[in-house]
Scaffold this motif. Structure first.
Motif, PDB file in Angstrom:
ATOM      1  N   LEU A 108     -41.047   2.503 -65.678  1.00 16.44           N
ATOM      2  CA  LEU A 108     -42.044   2.583 -64.618  1.00 16.44           C
ATOM      3  C   LEU A 108     -43.337   3.070 -65.252  1.00 16.44           C
ATOM      4  CD1 LEU A 108     -39.880   4.161 -61.790  1.00 16.44           C
ATOM      5  CD2 LEU A 108     -41.024   1.947 -61.664  1.00 16.44           C
ATOM      6  N   GLU A 109     -44.410   2.300 -65.067  1.00 18.77           N
ATOM      7  CA  GLU A 109     -45.673   2.618 -65.721  1.00 18.77           C
ATOM      8  C   GLU A 109     -46.835   2.583 -64.738  1.00 18.77           C
ATOM      9  OE1 GLU A 109     -46.113  -0.180 -68.882  1.00 18.77           O
ATOM     10  OE2 GLU A 109     -44.521   0.692 -70.118  1.00 18.77           O
ATOM     11  N   HIS A 110     -47.992   3.031 -65.207  1.00 23.81           N
ATOM     12  CA  HIS A 110     -49.235   2.997 -64.433  1.00 23.81           C
ATOM     13  C   HIS A 110     -49.055   3.613 -63.048  1.00 23.81           C
ATOM     14  CE1 HIS A 110     -51.612   0.560 -67.269  1.00 23.81           C
ATOM     15  NE2 HIS A 110     -50.446   0.000 -67.566  1.00 23.81           N
ATOM     16  N   GLY A 111     -48.701   4.895 -63.056  1.00 23.87           N
ATOM     17  CA  GLY A 111     -48.528   5.584 -61.786  1.00 23.87           C
ATOM     18  C   GLY A 111     -47.373   5.042 -60.980  1.00 23.87           C
ATOM     19  N   GLN A 112     -46.382   4.482 -61.676  1.00 24.00           N
ATOM     20  CA  GLN A 112     -45.163   3.930 -61.067  1.00 24.00           C
ATOM     21  C   GLN A 112     -45.457   2.709 -60.191  1.00 24.00           C
ATOM     22  OE1 GLN A 112     -43.470   7.390 -59.139  1.00 24.00           O
ATOM     23  NE2 GLN A 112     -42.504   8.086 -61.037  1.00 24.00           N
ATOM     24  N   ASP A 113     -46.547   2.001 -60.490  1.00 20.47           N
ATOM     25  CA  ASP A 113     -46.881   0.768 -59.771  1.00 20.47           C
ATOM     26  C   ASP A 113     -46.520  -0.481 -60.568  1.00 20.47           C
ATOM     27  OD1 ASP A 113     -47.765   1.933 -57.457  1.00 20.47           O
ATOM     28  OD2 ASP A 113     -49.864   2.042 -58.084  1.00 20.47           O
ATOM     29  N   ILE A 114     -46.020  -0.292 -61.791  1.00 21.93           N
ATOM     30  CA  ILE A 114     -45.542  -1.411 -62.602  1.00 21.93           C
ATOM     31  C   ILE A 114     -44.115  -1.111 -63.046  1.00 21.93           C
ATOM     32  CG2 ILE A 114     -45.743  -2.561 -64.840  1.00 21.93           C
ATOM     33  CD1 ILE A 114     -48.696  -2.600 -64.564  1.00 21.93           C
ATOM     34  N   LEU A 115     -43.247  -2.093 -62.844  1.00 19.67           N
ATOM     35  CA  LEU A 115     -41.847  -1.997 -63.256  1.00 19.67           C
ATOM     36  C   LEU A 115     -41.589  -3.060 -64.312  1.00 19.67           C
ATOM     37  CD1 LEU A 115     -38.834  -1.153 -62.975  1.00 19.67           C
ATOM     38  CD2 LEU A 115     -38.677  -2.774 -61.064  1.00 19.67           C
ATOM     39  N   LYS A 116     -41.180  -2.618 -65.492  1.00 18.09           N
ATOM     40  CA  LYS A 116     -40.844  -3.545 -66.570  1.00 18.09           C
ATOM     41  C   LYS A 116     -39.359  -3.427 -66.859  1.00 18.09           C
ATOM     42  CE  LYS A 116     -45.285  -3.365 -69.039  1.00 18.09           C
ATOM     43  NZ  LYS A 116     -45.934  -3.059 -70.341  1.00 18.09           N
ATOM     44  N   PHE A 117     -38.695  -4.557 -66.987  1.00 13.28           N
ATOM     45  CA  PHE A 117     -37.301  -4.487 -67.388  1.00 13.28           C
ATOM     46  C   PHE A 117     -36.893  -5.697 -68.205  1.00 13.28           C
ATOM     47  CE2 PHE A 117     -37.097  -6.538 -63.228  1.00 13.28           C
ATOM     48  CZ  PHE A 117     -36.184  -7.556 -63.410  1.00 13.28           C
ATOM     49  N   ASP A 118     -35.807  -5.504 -68.961  1.00 16.01           N
ATOM     50  CA  ASP A 118     -35.334  -6.524 -69.877  1.00 16.01           C
ATOM     51  C   ASP A 118     -33.813  -6.440 -69.933  1.00 16.01           C
ATOM     52  OD1 ASP A 118     -36.923  -7.890 -72.701  1.00 16.01           O
ATOM     53  OD2 ASP A 118     -34.836  -8.198 -72.185  1.00 16.01           O
ATOM     54  N   THR A 119     -33.194  -7.503 -70.422  1.00 16.22           N
ATOM     55  CA  THR A 119     -31.730  -7.504 -70.534  1.00 16.22           C
ATOM     56  C   THR A 119     -31.275  -7.024 -71.901  1.00 16.22           C
ATOM     57  OG1 THR A 119     -31.830  -9.819 -71.189  1.00 16.22           O
ATOM     58  CG2 THR A 119     -31.424  -9.352 -68.865  1.00 16.22           C
ATOM     59  N   THR A 120     -32.218  -6.719 -72.788  1.00 16.32           N
ATOM     60  CA  THR A 120     -31.851  -6.251 -74.126  1.00 16.32           C
ATOM     61  C   THR A 120     -31.992  -4.739 -74.195  1.00 16.32           C
ATOM     62  OG1 THR A 120     -34.085  -6.386 -75.032  1.00 16.32           O
ATOM     63  CG2 THR A 120     -32.768  -8.398 -75.056  1.00 16.32           C
ATOM     64  N   SER A 122     -33.625  -3.312 -76.627  1.00 18.30           N
ATOM     65  CA  SER A 122     -34.827  -3.020 -77.402  1.00 18.30           C
ATOM     66  C   SER A 122     -35.954  -2.610 -76.458  1.00 18.30           C
ATOM     67  CB  SER A 122     -35.237  -4.253 -78.206  1.00 18.30           C
ATOM     68  OG  SER A 122     -35.486  -5.341 -77.335  1.00 18.30           O
ATOM     69  N   ASP A 123     -37.147  -2.437 -77.005  1.00 19.04           N
ATOM     70  CA  ASP A 123     -38.292  -2.066 -76.177  1.00 19.04           C
ATOM     71  C   ASP A 123     -38.506  -3.091 -75.073  1.00 19.04           C
ATOM     72  OD1 ASP A 123     -40.261  -0.804 -78.947  1.00 19.04           O
ATOM     73  OD2 ASP A 123     -38.726   0.143 -77.705  1.00 19.04           O
ATOM     74  N   ILE A 124     -38.959  -2.608 -73.930  1.00 20.81           N
ATOM     75  CA  ILE A 124     -39.155  -3.495 -72.792  1.00 20.81           C
ATOM     76  C   ILE A 124     -40.238  -4.515 -73.119  1.00 20.81           C
ATOM     77  CG2 ILE A 124     -39.772  -3.606 -70.357  1.00 20.81           C
ATOM     78  CD1 ILE A 124     -37.145  -2.202 -70.951  1.00 20.81           C
ATOM     79  N   GLY A 125     -39.911  -5.773 -72.965  1.00 16.54           N
ATOM     80  CA  GLY A 125     -40.903  -6.818 -73.234  1.00 16.54           C
ATOM     81  C   GLY A 125     -40.672  -8.010 -72.345  1.00 16.54           C
ATOM     82  N   GLY A 126     -39.893  -7.807 -71.296  1.00 20.18           N
ATOM     83  CA  GLY A 126     -39.537  -8.929 -70.433  1.00 20.18           C
ATOM     84  C   GLY A 126     -40.382  -8.998 -69.191  1.00 20.18           C
ATOM     85  N   ASN A 127     -39.733  -9.172 -68.051  1.00 26.36           N
ATOM     86  CA  ASN A 127     -40.438  -9.371 -66.797  1.00 26.36           C
ATOM     87  C   ASN A 127     -41.229  -8.143 -66.383  1.00 26.36           C
ATOM     88  OD1 ASN A 127     -39.385 -11.953 -66.534  1.00 26.36           O
ATOM     89  ND2 ASN A 127     -37.530 -11.202 -65.552  1.00 26.36           N
ATOM     90  N   VAL A 128     -42.407  -8.413 -65.843  1.00 24.72           N
ATOM     91  CA  VAL A 128     -43.278  -7.352 -65.343  1.00 24.72           C
ATOM     92  C   VAL A 128     -43.430  -7.529 -63.841  1.00 24.72           C
ATOM     93  CG1 VAL A 128     -45.562  -6.301 -65.446  1.00 24.72           C
ATOM     94  CG2 VAL A 128     -44.534  -7.255 -67.522  1.00 24.72           C
ATOM     95  N   TYR A 129     -43.107  -6.490 -63.087  1.00 25.17           N
ATOM     96  CA  TYR A 129     -43.209  -6.524 -61.630  1.00 25.17           C
ATOM     97  C   TYR A 129     -44.250  -5.508 -61.170  1.00 25.17           C
ATOM     98  CZ  TYR A 129     -39.095  -9.489 -61.164  1.00 25.17           C
ATOM     99  OH  TYR A 129     -38.227 -10.543 -61.221  1.00 25.17           O
ATOM    100  N   TYR A 130     -44.990  -5.885 -60.126  1.00 26.90           N
ATOM    101  CA  TYR A 130     -46.019  -5.021 -59.563  1.00 26.90           C
ATOM    102  C   TYR A 130     -45.576  -4.542 -58.184  1.00 26.90           C
ATOM    103  CZ  TYR A 130     -48.839  -7.154 -63.235  1.00 26.90           C
ATOM    104  OH  TYR A 130     -49.307  -7.595 -64.450  1.00 26.90           O
ATOM    105  N   ARG A 131     -45.841  -3.284 -57.896  1.00 28.97           N
ATOM    106  CA  ARG A 131     -45.470  -2.755 -56.586  1.00 28.97           C
ATOM    107  C   ARG A 131     -46.328  -3.430 -55.517  1.00 28.97           C
ATOM    108  NH1 ARG A 131     -42.705   1.735 -55.228  1.00 28.97           N
ATOM    109  NH2 ARG A 131     -42.974   2.700 -57.291  1.00 28.97           N
TER     110      ARG A 131
END
Length: 331
Positions: A108-120, A122-131
């Motif tokens: 959870l980033e940017h004041g918890q208004d961005i959710l990033k997750f991945d199936t690996t 490793s570092d998160i680099g997959g889908n980016v979701y906005y609140r």
């Protein structure tokens, strides 16, 4: 002096109160409980993309480039359930989000208004979701829409110029086809139930508009008279017209392509065409018949296209047979 200390104390008190308010405001915005912070509706975007059209219809044949519209995908978390599309699942939240048998790393980033997750792992680099409803989501939506509107405008303008230039190709081809064409054909089965007919003669008569007649000597089921053609279009390789080799990739850049085609003449286009075919469908009492008329050795002089022979391919889908052979103009 006493008055001076009172003023200093008042200023100091205001500073402390202001600091407390700011600290309180920040603590409300950032929830330290991940289970609560992740709850709500989130949205992810796939940007619009300019690509080459798949010419399978009359409408696609008049396009040089196509635009795939942007899409979005929503995900919603409540206390115990997560909704993906229209499906609802149980989930567990720890160092990872566990949905069914899948585990996702997340941040959870940017004041918890961005959710990033991945199936690996490793570092998160997959889908980016906005609140949904956040400032970042509104900014991203505007960015996506503005980009798509700009691309749509440029692609539409390019295709309009391309259509105006290439309309002469289909018009000239149909005019040159007017009359009766005849020649031998061979037949091959295209399905397990198809029967390869014996070789024979085929005759095609075209009025230059929408009516066409066809006769093949081996099978009367394929014969038809004065039937209206539909889904008709001229197909050709744009590479040659654009001055590119057949193996070259057409640039998906509307501005670059517009500079190439804006001054093209009909003579230049026909001199560069390496392959061309007029394709169409005919509906008969026995089913749909698809034909392709592909002339060779084109000559374009004084605003008129001419050729002596063409390859005629007839696909009899309902009978599982394809017949083909060269035809020449007889009248």
């Amino acid at each position: 002096m006493k008055k001076f200390f009172i003023i200093i104390f008042a200023i100091f008190s205001i500073g402390i109160l202001s600091s407390c308010k700011t600290s309180s405001k920040d603590s409300v915005k950032t929830n330290t409980n991940p289970q609560q912070a992740i709850q709500g509706e989130w949205i992810s975007y796939s940007e619009s993309k300019i690509n080459l059209p798949k010419t399978t219809s009359a409408a696609d044949a008049h396009k040089l480039l196509d635009l795939t519209a942007s899409t979005s995908e929503k995900i919603k978390f409540d206390k115990k359930k997560v909704t993906l599309a229209t499906n609802e699942y149980d989930y567990k939240l720890g160092r990872q989000i566990i949905i069914g048998s899948y585990s996702y790393d997340y941040k959870l980033e940017h004041g918890q208004d961005i959710l990033k997750f991945d199936t690996t792992s490793s570092d998160i680099g997959g889908n980016v979701y906005y609140r949904v409803g956040s400032k970042l989501e509104k900014e991203k939506t505007k960015e996506i829409n503005d980009k798509e509107a700009k691309e749509k405008k440029s692609v539409t303008h390019l295709n309009e110029v391309w259509k105006a230039k290439t309309d002469i190709i289909e018009k000239s081809l149909k005019e040159a086809m007017i009359g009766t064409w005849s020649g031998h054909f061979k037949a091959v089965a295209t399905t397990g139930q198809g029967v390869a007919w014996a070789p024979g003669m085929q005759t095609l008569t075209f009025d230059g508009g929408t009516n066409l007649s066809f006769h093949a000597s081996s099978d009367s089921l394929t014969n038809f008279d004065q039937k209206v053609i539909h889904n008709a279009y001229a197909s050709y390789q744009p590479n040659g017209i654009l001055g590119l080799e057949p193996s070259d990739h057409i640039p998906v850049d509307p501005k670059k392509l517009l500079n190439i085609i804006k001054d093209l003449t009909a003579e230049q286009m026909f001199s560069r065409i390496k392959y061309i075919a007029f394709s169409y469908d005919v509906t008969t009492d026995t089913g749909t018949i698809s034909q392709s008329f592909s002339p060779s050795e084109l000559s374009y002089k004084n605003g008129k296209l001419s050729f002596d022979t063409a390859l005629l391919i007839t696909q009899c889908g309902d009978e599982g047979v394809q017949i083909s052979g060269d035809v020449s103009k007889t009248e």
